[in-house]
Scaffold this active site. Structure first.
Site, short mmCIF file in Angstrom:
data_model
loop_
_atom_site.label_atom_id
_atom_site.label_comp_id
_atom_site.label_asym_id
_atom_site.label_seq_id
_atom_site.Cartn_x
_atom_site.Cartn_y
_atom_site.Cartn_z
N ASP A 56 0.66 -1.17 0.04
CA ASP A 56 -0.03 0.00 0.26
C ASP A 56 0.75 1.33 0.02
O ASP A 56 1.80 1.38 0.34
CB ASP A 56 -0.99 0.04 1.24
CG ASP A 56 -0.31 0.07 2.39
OD1 ASP A 56 0.64 -0.87 2.83
OD2 ASP A 56 -0.70 1.08 3.42
N ASP A 58 0.93 5.19 1.03
CA ASP A 58 0.27 6.20 1.55
C ASP A 58 0.85 7.74 1.23
O ASP A 58 2.03 7.83 0.95
CB ASP A 58 0.58 6.28 3.24
CG ASP A 58 0.09 4.90 3.87
OD1 ASP A 58 -1.19 4.61 3.74
OD2 ASP A 58 0.81 4.31 4.21
N ASP A 132 5.66 7.78 13.93
CA ASP A 132 6.13 7.04 14.90
C ASP A 132 7.51 6.62 14.89
O ASP A 132 8.57 7.23 15.90
CB ASP A 132 5.49 5.57 15.14
CG ASP A 132 5.04 4.83 13.82
OD1 ASP A 132 5.59 5.35 12.79
OD2 ASP A 132 4.31 3.69 13.85
P1 ATP Z 1 2.93 -1.36 6.58
O1 ATP Z 1 1.81 -0.54 5.80
O2 ATP Z 1 3.78 -2.23 6.03
O3 ATP Z 1 2.00 -2.12 7.75
P2 ATP Z 1 3.21 1.49 7.43
O4 ATP Z 1 4.25 2.10 8.46
O5 ATP Z 1 2.80 2.00 6.15
O6 ATP Z 1 3.47 -0.03 7.57
P3 ATP Z 1 0.47 2.35 8.15
O7 ATP Z 1 -0.62 1.89 9.05
O8 ATP Z 1 0.33 2.22 6.53
O9 ATP Z 1 2.04 1.47 8.22
O10 ATP Z 1 0.97 3.94 8.30
C1 ATP Z 1 1.36 4.83 7.39
C2 ATP Z 1 2.35 5.49 8.03
O11 ATP Z 1 1.63 6.44 9.09
C3 ATP Z 1 3.45 4.96 8.97
O12 ATP Z 1 4.59 4.75 8.12
C4 ATP Z 1 3.71 6.36 9.85
O13 ATP Z 1 4.67 7.17 9.43
C5 ATP Z 1 2.41 6.89 10.16
N1 ATP Z 1 1.64 6.00 11.31
C6 ATP Z 1 0.87 5.28 11.29
N2 ATP Z 1 0.54 4.57 12.52
C7 ATP Z 1 1.02 5.49 13.38
C8 ATP Z 1 0.96 5.77 15.08
N3 ATP Z 1 0.26 4.83 15.64
N4 ATP Z 1 1.70 6.89 15.21
C9 ATP Z 1 2.25 7.54 14.55
N5 ATP Z 1 2.50 7.55 13.11
C10 ATP Z 1 1.77 6.78 12.53
MG MG Z 2 1.47 1.64 4.87
#
Ligand code: ATP
Ligand code: MG
Length: 421
Positions: A56, A58, A132
């Site tokens: 995915d 973002d 995070d």
């Molecule tokens: P994956 O998609 O592989 O699970 P991801 O890091 O992209 O990992 P997402 O849930 O898609 O996870 O979140 C996108 C982005 O939003 C993260 O990379 C981070 O920068 C931010 N983010 C997500 N959750 C949090 C949180 N609980 N606190 C702070 N920032 C967050």
């Molecule tokens: Mg993601």
């Protein structure tokens, strides 16, 4: 003109447009064309830099949700914890968020530091600060193909370490799910959790009790259905987090080695299915995790005088209800879990109509897989499991030959599942 140090030019990083989905690129270009800043951020950039293929993408921008919405007909504003825009391209969905500030005066915080609402727009620098981990705060622009490295995530990526932005304890208190994300991302990406980021986790684990159970279901899916479920399970155990997600499971692991074997067999199997692109139902592993607690509960009711069947069926509802206090289980999955469990009582009854109705049950396949995994830790189930393996693939004549001759004979009435995994 010399760029500031945190802006990395295209020839000094490995992110390229060919790693990004066409739909994500479309969104980035359209936002830029309308005069807004727009970046790919988070897991998308991080995974590409690690040589992985993100699923995915973002996107973050200085356009407000309303401005984004007006640029894309196929979009809608969603407002769970934060206001975001979902842009739909058939089944593909691109999530776009407006730069967010982490501004104390505008956030609503509970007494213990947990952030309840924060929907304050900010600059890209502020947006980076409230993410995070440093490796998640990398931004890629298709305007000039630069990577913006505000929190020095590039150095941490090179060191293969996961480091919390800011003071780890404060950040975990704001959002305890970050503890699960630390463990999940370190496992998924093979990163070490930087010592200060790791240190508070075991002590703060109880904060997970305050996280809404529905949100934890989403995290459960990411932790266990992302292809590294077995490693994630072990890491959750190591860091004292498993008991906050599956307390009944965690409590029985130490005393029942065969239950642990069963769980690991199921996790390994799930990881393999995902690796070979087979479907996985989120219900299956929950049925596995709660199996021993279910049997224990049924046994308790039996000692109080209830017959096994009643005790077993009554305990199903009890276990699902107890578990839902921690991780909510949507009804469509709890129904599957009940079916898988109920079929464990039916599969050993190999006579007459029961065999055919079990075979034609929509959950037969899942229940059979479940039985096979149980048999890995319980040799007494081998014979039944092998019988079903043979029976389901046999032609009609051979199947009839496998059934007892005398249809009226009542054998092995409601055989009770063994009291182990
Ligand atoms: P994956 O998609 O592989 O699970 P991801 O890091 O992209 O990992 P997402 O849930 O898609 O996870 O979140 C996108 C982005 O939003 C993260 O990379 C981070 O920068 C931010 N983010 C997500 N959750 C949090 C949180 N609980 N606190 C702070 N920032 C967050
Ligand atoms: Mg993601």
């Amino acid at each position: 003109m010399k760029q500031p140090d945190h802006i990395i030019p295209r020839d000094q990083h490995t992110v390229s447009r060919k790693d990004i989905s066409d739909n994500a690129l479309k969104v980035l270009y359209r936002l830029n064309k309308a005069g807004y800043d727009a970046f790919l951020v988070g897991g998308g950039v991080r995974d590409i830099l690690l040589g992985l293929h993100p699923k995915d993408f973002d996107i973050t921008t200085n356009a407000t949700p309303e401005q984004i919405r007006s640029l894309f007909r196929n979009s809608r504003i969603i407002g769970r914890r934060f206001k975001l825009v979902h842009i739909m391209f058939g089944r593909d969905l691109i999530e776009v968020a407006t730069f967010r500030a982490h501004c104390a005066s505008n956030t609503q915080q509970a007494k213990d530091g947990m952030i309840l609402r924060d929907n304050v727009y900010g600059t890209i620098e502020e947006d980076a600060e409230r993410r995070d981990f440093t490796v998640n705060a990398l931004y890629y622009s298709v305007k000039d193909f630069t990577v913006h490295n505000y929190c020095n995530g590039l150095t941490d990526l090179r060191k293969r370490q996961l480091r919390m932005i800011g003071d780890p304890e404060t950040r975990y208190r704001e959002d305890p799910v970050r503890m699960l994300r630390a463990v999940r991302l370190a496992t998924k990406l093979d990163l070490t959790i930087e010592p200060n980021t790791l240190k508070p986790i075991s002590e703060l684990a109880p904060l997970l009790e305050q996280v809404p159970a529905a949100r934890l279901f989403e995290e459960y899916r990411k932790m266990f259905l992302g292809g590294k479920g077995e490693a994630t399970f072990k890491a959750l155990q190591t860091h004292g987090l498993l008991g906050k997600l599956f307390p009944a499971t965690n409590a029985l692991l130490a005393e029942h080695a065969e239950f642990e074997t069963f769980i690991h067999a199921a996790l390994e199997n799930t990881d393999k299915r995902i690796a070979s692109d087979n479907t996985v139902n989120p219900a299956f592993l929950i049925a596995v995790f709660l199996w021993q607690p279910l049997l224990e509960r049924a046994h308790q009711l039996e000692t109080k005088g209830m017959n096994f069947n009643d005790a077993f069926f009554k305990s199903m509802g009890y276990m699902l209800c107890e578990q839902s206090r921690f991780i909510s289980i949507p009804k469509r999955y709890s129904l599957v879990i009940r079916d898988i469990w109920a079929l464990q009582v039916r599969l050993p009854q190999r006579h007459g109509k029961k065999v055919w109705s079990a075979l034609n049950h929509p959950r037969f396949r899942a229940a059979y897989d479940f039985l096979m995994l149980r048999a890995e830790s319980d040799p007494s189930l081998r014979e039944i499991a092998d019988w079903w393996t043979k029976f389901q693939d046999a032609d009609k004549d051979s199947q009839r030959a496998m059934l007892p001759k005398n249809k009226r004979r009542k054998t092995s009435r409601r055989r009770k599942p063994q009291n182990n995994g």
